[in-house]
Enzyme design. Structure first.
Site, short mmCIF file in Angstrom:
data_model
loop_
_atom_site.label_atom_id
_atom_site.label_comp_id
_atom_site.label_asym_id
_atom_site.label_seq_id
_atom_site.Cartn_x
_atom_site.Cartn_y
_atom_site.Cartn_z
N ASP A 172 -17.82 56.33 23.09
CA ASP A 172 -18.20 55.76 21.79
C ASP A 172 -17.39 56.37 20.65
O ASP A 172 -17.29 57.60 20.54
CB ASP A 172 -19.70 56.00 21.55
CG ASP A 172 -20.20 55.28 20.32
OD1 ASP A 172 -19.91 54.07 20.17
OD2 ASP A 172 -20.88 55.91 19.49
N ARG A 187 -29.38 18.57 10.06
CA ARG A 187 -29.10 19.98 9.75
C ARG A 187 -29.47 20.90 10.90
O ARG A 187 -28.72 21.83 11.24
CB ARG A 187 -29.82 20.39 8.46
CG ARG A 187 -29.63 21.85 8.06
CD ARG A 187 -28.23 22.38 8.20
NE ARG A 187 -27.21 21.55 7.57
CZ ARG A 187 -25.93 21.62 7.81
NH1 ARG A 187 -25.45 22.48 8.72
NH2 ARG A 187 -25.06 20.84 7.20
N LYS A 200 -27.95 56.99 25.35
CA LYS A 200 -27.11 57.00 24.17
C LYS A 200 -27.19 58.34 23.45
O LYS A 200 -27.94 59.24 23.85
CB LYS A 200 -27.51 55.85 23.23
CG LYS A 200 -27.24 54.48 23.83
CD LYS A 200 -27.72 53.37 22.93
CE LYS A 200 -26.94 53.28 21.63
NZ LYS A 200 -25.52 52.89 21.86
N GLU A 260 -23.54 57.29 27.57
CA GLU A 260 -22.63 57.29 26.42
C GLU A 260 -22.21 58.71 26.09
O GLU A 260 -23.04 59.63 26.04
CB GLU A 260 -23.34 56.67 25.21
CG GLU A 260 -22.49 56.64 23.94
CD GLU A 260 -23.28 56.10 22.76
OE1 GLU A 260 -23.49 54.88 22.71
OE2 GLU A 260 -23.68 56.91 21.89
N LYS A 309 -27.17 43.89 19.70
CA LYS A 309 -27.13 43.64 18.25
C LYS A 309 -27.13 42.13 18.01
O LYS A 309 -26.13 41.51 17.66
CB LYS A 309 -25.90 44.30 17.64
CG LYS A 309 -25.96 45.83 17.70
CD LYS A 309 -24.71 46.47 17.14
CE LYS A 309 -24.77 47.98 17.22
NZ LYS A 309 -23.54 48.63 16.70
#
Length: 277
Positions: free
Chosen positions: A217, A102, A168, A196, A136
């Site tokens: 964005d 597994r 950002k 951004e 992410k």
């Protein structure tokens, strides 16, 4: 950005932690019921069409459980595989193969899933637009996930917060956009600067300043096309925000240099593999 390093020690330590997670505290109590020392040969097969990745992780799982197990790789990482493809053969003690099964398949399924999803976006975007991953990623799996992106033909964005400046929307919300960009330029120290913007008014405030990339964005295709025309003389251009397989092609046609997509790491479906005894 930091390079993805898949050293033997990294692979071994990563797989060792995964086995410890699976076997603590009492081992595989079910496979321990197999009392004979029968040597068997099994096939590792794909149940999906995919880009395969993670074979050295799978091999290491069997090796750590029993270094007498022979794991013979038939396909290389990054290979295109079809449903039913033979990926590897495994020969050794039946009980020990069951113990490692597994963990080995989990690494293969996850890395191959990321590589395959990335490759789908790469094909849709075409040769003139790069597909990039983001931060992410699942905690503690960033190196593995970004490795999968590269196998699929994608590119790694910054690895962590120290790699480059990425100003950002939430940074801009706390400061004037021009001031914070100028501060980044002052403190650059050979690191790249990406800014951004979510509207063209922001872009016009900073256009001409000496940074590297402008990141558009959550813009419409038409607005992005206008932004790219304004910025391409000065900067590398990038787009992000809710990109999917239905929309990425139209965004790529705007002339943007690269598109960053979080879902290729955080939402890639696992590829189905099996051991055929």
């Amino acid at each position: 950005m930091s390079k993805i390093k898949l050293s033997k020690d990294f692979i071994r330590n990563t797989v060792k932690r995964a086995l410890n997670e699976d076997l603590f505290p009492s081992g595989d109590i079910t496979s321990s019921l197999v009392k004979n020392n029968k040597i068997i040969k099994v096939k590792l097969l794909s149940n999906d069409n995919a880009i395969v990745g993670g074979l050295l992780f799978a091999k290491q799982a069997f090796d750590l459980v029993d270094n007498k197990i022979k794991f013979k790789i038939k396909k290389q990482d990054g290979s295109i595989i079809k449903k039913g493809s033979l990926i590897a053969t495994i020969e050794g003690n039946a009980r020990n193969i069951l113990i490692a099964e597994r963990v080995a398949l989990n690494f293969l399924s996850h890395i191959s899933g990321i590589a395959s999803k990335t490759n789908l976006f790469v094909k849709l975007a075409g040769k003139n637009c790069k597909i990039c991953c983001t931060r992410k990623t699942i905690p503690n799996l960033r190196v593995i996930q970004k490795y999968g992106v590269k196998l699929g033909g994608g590119f790694n964005h910054r690895f962590n917060l120290s790699d480059e400046f990425l100003i950002k929307d939430n940074h801009i919300a706390t400061s004037d956009i021009k001031k914070i960009v100028l501060l980044a330029i002052k403190n650059k120290k050979n690191r790249k600067i990406t800014v951004e913007v979510d509207n063209l008014k922001q872009l016009k405030k900073i256009i001409g300043l000496k940074f590297d990339t402008v990141l558009f964005d959550n813009m419409s295709v038409s607005r992005l096309k206008t932004g790219v025309k304004l910025a391409r003389k000065y900067y590398e251009t990038e787009a992000s925000g809710n990109m999917n397989i239905r929309t990425v092609k139209s965004y790529a046609k705007t002339g943007v240099d690269r598109i960053s997509i979080g879902s290729i790491t955080h939402s890639a479906l696992a590829i189905d593999f099996k051991l055929e005894f």
